[in-house]
Design an enzyme around this catalytic site. Structure first.
Site, PDB file in Angstrom:
ATOM      1  N   GLU A   1      -6.528  -8.090  -0.486  1.00 36.29           N
ATOM      2  CA  GLU A   1      -6.838  -7.885   0.646  1.00 36.29           C
ATOM      3  C   GLU A   1      -8.359  -7.550   0.671  1.00 36.29           C
ATOM      4  OE1 GLU A   1      -4.734  -5.216   3.204  1.00 36.29           O
ATOM      5  OE2 GLU A   1      -2.747  -5.934   2.459  1.00 36.29           O
TER       6      GLU A   1
ATOM      7  N   GLU B   1       0.736  -1.286  -0.154  1.00 36.33           N
ATOM      8  CA  GLU B   1      -0.059  -0.029  -0.135  1.00 36.33           C
ATOM      9  C   GLU B   1       0.977   1.116  -0.085  1.00 36.33           C
ATOM     10  OE1 GLU B   1      -3.058  -0.253   3.161  1.00 36.33           O
ATOM     11  OE2 GLU B   1      -4.353  -1.348   1.758  1.00 36.33           O
TER      12      GLU B   1
HETATM   13  C1  GLA Z   1      -4.214  -2.747   4.795  1.00 35.93           C
HETATM   14  C2  GLA Z   1      -2.725  -3.178   4.869  1.00 35.93           C
HETATM   15  C3  GLA Z   1      -2.782  -4.500   5.517  1.00 35.93           C
HETATM   16  C4  GLA Z   1      -3.563  -4.413   6.894  1.00 35.93           C
HETATM   17  C5  GLA Z   1      -4.986  -4.165   6.590  1.00 35.93           C
HETATM   18  C6  GLA Z   1      -5.976  -4.022   7.698  1.00 35.93           C
HETATM   19  O1  GLA Z   1      -4.848  -3.169   3.647  1.00 35.93           O
HETATM   20  O2  GLA Z   1      -2.173  -3.400   3.701  1.00 35.93           O
HETATM   21  O3  GLA Z   1      -1.211  -4.632   6.021  1.00 35.93           O
HETATM   22  O4  GLA Z   1      -3.344  -3.301   7.877  1.00 35.93           O
HETATM   23  O5  GLA Z   1      -5.017  -2.660   5.961  1.00 35.93           O
HETATM   24  O6  GLA Z   1      -7.201  -3.602   7.190  1.00 35.93           O
END
Ligand code: GLA
Ligand code: ZN
Length: 668
Positions: free
Chosen positions: A301, A150
């Site tokens: 995710e 991210e």
């Molecule tokens: C993001 C991050 C993860 C985690 C999630 C929690 O998407 O990439 O590492 O912290 O949030 O929702």
């Protein structure tokens, strides 16, 4: 497919084995097999576990877990672990720590907390990735690289200021050109030496829109350079292994079209809240899929049940995780992955949802739902992967335009760029018309209808490309605050909508914003007798004072001093048409604009279903998969026009089919 090494829908989660003793790993792989997991993303945040000191690398634990996973049929989405640098690095090399928008130097901690232009960060992240790539290049479990995590740090430090000046020199060539493009004659902001140009912190110059816009571009490019810095190593050491980094949907700070060009597959993280409407998540999938012109994407995710970072973190009711997973597949995902595999015992995310709860076993609702989904995805074998979504409607989206609209000043702050795209999208989603997002300078040739919401900034090539859409019989729909400035935020001097004036056959003389919550009424004229309205709709945000130049008026305002003025115009152009909407129409009015355009081109929902049920298709060769998603918490009945097989159950289905709350069908 993403990789021939795993010709399945990928199913798995972020996995943090370094948070647990090795006995737990054995239990992890047992549970992964039970859940149908075929891929794990690791090690996302393990830099210090891999390099505890600058000259010491400790990959042995990673060797062991990668082997164990592979032996149990779990492939690796191998993360480069560079999203959170070790404390020793921040302490030893102060250039690594960023300076925020307020001009404050940050301390070590959190994550994505580094300066993207820090020479030491670039050097040390590259060195780690080099070691990792060399070590695992031939590991049989490696199917894809997951670079960092991210991305998104912004920085305003001196290192960035220097790099910004170099970036500007490359962009403009000379200070004279920069001064002209930035329009620095205004308020005596002219520069006479490159060194005078600063980063636009809150205490600095935020009054020159082009300066702020270029800083956004520069920071997006700087962060992209961090990604490239790692990708160069990976391409050299592991050619042929696909590379991705997890994006975040409509994330403002990074120009994802530019990023996607350097990714082999787009992956993204989707975290809808309980109240987030289905169209909102659908739109982000379609935006992410559009980044690479419709290629399948990865849902990297999502949470299986709840997140931890909101004030209140409700559970997804039973069935919703499955529904959202199939929604992702329906919109083009070839991977359904989660954060996270196992809840940590401590740390900030210990109450974030996971396949495995703190009980550490398979006897929880969430685990059972995850295992059921794993089995269902596995049952589809390799049927769905690689298929594409045949969208004939495109919506233009441009990050630079988003920045320019929202970081400048203008008639109203109530006009939000993403919201303007959402307003069109949500109506199309309600009609079950497939949409794909596209860059205004991208390939528009596959679309029969192109929607241009608030394209304030029109760059070279776009007007011609849109004219070509209409010329060959397509339709272009432009709306509110379109065609105002060029790529450097200088106003068009040829009358709005600038280079699109000929296509739309309209001159937009001036713009009259409304107070929040205020509405105007618009009347769509009935063909005859003139004067009658086909119902009266509402509009808000602003009224643009349009003058048709060869176009016909489809709808007009009925109240106040704008009464009688055109709200919606239609211009016959080539074999097609161009409709301009000079206000923010309500949903019903938008449907009235869209309906004739779509039906003239035979664009319709693949199936007739009750409201609240989503239908999407993916095609591969002569196979068509039709996904039916009940986004409602109540059962519905869907009537199928012919016989299908449900890929999820193998059942033959025809006629009236009951779909439970949050139910899903994958029909072929
Ligand atoms: C993001 C991050 C993860 C985690 C999630 C929690 O998407 O990439 O590492 O912290 O949030 O929702
Ligand atoms: Zn910096």
């Amino acid at each position: 497919m993403i990789s021939p090494k795993l010709p399945r829908i990928w199913y798995g989660a972020d996995y943090n084995p370094d948070q647990w003793p090795e006995e737990v790993w054995q239990e992890d792989v047992r549970l992964m097999r039970l859940a149908g997991v075929n891929i794990a993303t690791l090690p996302v945040f393990s830099w210090v576990a891999l390099q505890p000191y600058e000259d010491t690398y400790t990959f042995e634990w990673l060797d062991r877990i990668l082997d164990l996973l592979h032996a149990n049929g779990v492939s690796a989405c191998l993360a480069t672990s560079t999203a959170a640098q070790p404390a020793w690095m921040s302490a030893k090399y102060p250039d690594v720590l960023p300076v925020d928008y307020e001009g404050r130097k940050r301390k070590h901690g959190i994550r994505q907390n580094y300066c993207p232009n820090s020479p030491n960060f670039r050097r040390l992240s590259r060195a780690l990735v080099q070691k990792m790539a060399e070590r695992y290049a031939r590991h049989p479990g490696l199917v894809i690289w997951h670079v960092s995590n991210e991305y998104g740090p912004m920085c305003y430090c001196e290192e960035c200021a220097k790099a910004f000046r170099t970036w500007l020199q490359a962009r403009y060539g000379s200070l004279d050109e920069l001064n002209r493009r930035w329009y620095t004659a205004f308020w005596s902001h002219g520069y006479t030496d490159w060194s005078q140009i600063e980063t636009p912190t809150s205490t600095g110059d935020t009054s020159t829109p082009s300066h702020v816009l270029d800083y956004k571009r520069f920071q997006s490019d700087s962060v992209l350079d961090c990604y490239r810095n790692e990708v160069q190593v990976l391409r050299a050491v592991t050619p042929g292994v696909p590379i991705t980094t997890n994006l975040m949907g409509a994330y403002k700070d990074l120009d994802y079209f530019k990023w996607a060009a350097e990714m082999d597959v787009v992956s993204w993280d989707s975290y809808p809240g309980l109240q987030t409407p289905a169209w909102d998540t659908a739109m982000r999938h379609d935006l992410m899929r559009g980044l690479k012109g419709g290629k399948p994407i990865m849902l990297m995710e999502q949470t299986p049940d709840q997140v931890n970072w909101q004030g209140i973190n409700p559970l997804k009711p039973a069935g919703v995780m499955r529904l959202q997973s199939w929604q992702a597949v329906a919109h083009g995902a070839d991977a359904v992955m989660f954060f996270q595999w196992r809840r940590g015992r401590g740390g900030y995310e210990k109450f974030h949802g996971a396949f495995v709860a703190h009980t550490g076993d398979e006897y929880t609702r969430t685990f059972r739902e995850c295992a059921a989904l794993g089995a269902e995805l596995a049952a589809t074998g390799d049927a769905i992967i690689g298929s594409t979504v045949p969208a004939r409607v495109g919506i233009l989206f441009d990050w630079e335009c988003w920045w320019a609209v929202e970081y400048g000043s203008g008639p109203t702050r109530e006009l939000r760029y993403v919201q303007q795209a959402e307003r069109w999208y949500c109506v199309l989603h309600g009609m079950n018309v497939a949409v794909e997002f596209a860059h205004p300078q991208g390939d528009l040739s596959k679309f029969d209808v192109v929607i241009v919401p608030s394209l304030y900034m029109v760059k070279p090539g776009t007007a011609e490309a849109l004219e070509a859409v209409a010329e060959r019989g397509g339709a272009v729909i432009g709306s509110l605050w379109t065609g105002i400035v060029d790529g450097t935020d200088l106003a068009f001097l040829t009358g709005y909508p600038g280079p699109l004036r000929r296509l739309f056959g309209v001159w937009n003389e001036e713009i009259d914003p409304m107070e929040p919550g205020a509405e105007q009424r618009v009347c769509f004229a009935a063909p005859a007798p003139a004067g009658a309205c086909i119902g009266t709709q509402t509009c808000s945000v602003a009224v643009e004072r349009l003058h048709p130049e060869g176009s016909e008026v489809l709808a007009s305002y009925t109240e106040g001093w704008h009464a009688g003025e055109p709200a919606v115009t239609r211009n016959a152009y080539g074999q097609g048409e161009a409709v301009y909407v000079g206000t923010d129409l309500d949903d019903e009015a938008r449907r009235m604009v869209l309906n004739p355009i779509l039906s003239a081109r035979g664009i319709a929902a693949p199936l007739d279903v009750p409201a609240g049920v989503e239908v999407m298709q993916r095609v591969k060769g002569d196979r068509t998969f039709t996904f039916v998603l009940n986004n409602k918490s109540a059962a519905v009945s869907v009537s199928l026009p012919r016989a299908y097989t449900d890929l999820l159950t193998g059942a033959a289905l025809s006629g009236d089919v009951d779909l439970p709350a949050y139910g899903v069908l994958a029909l072929e």
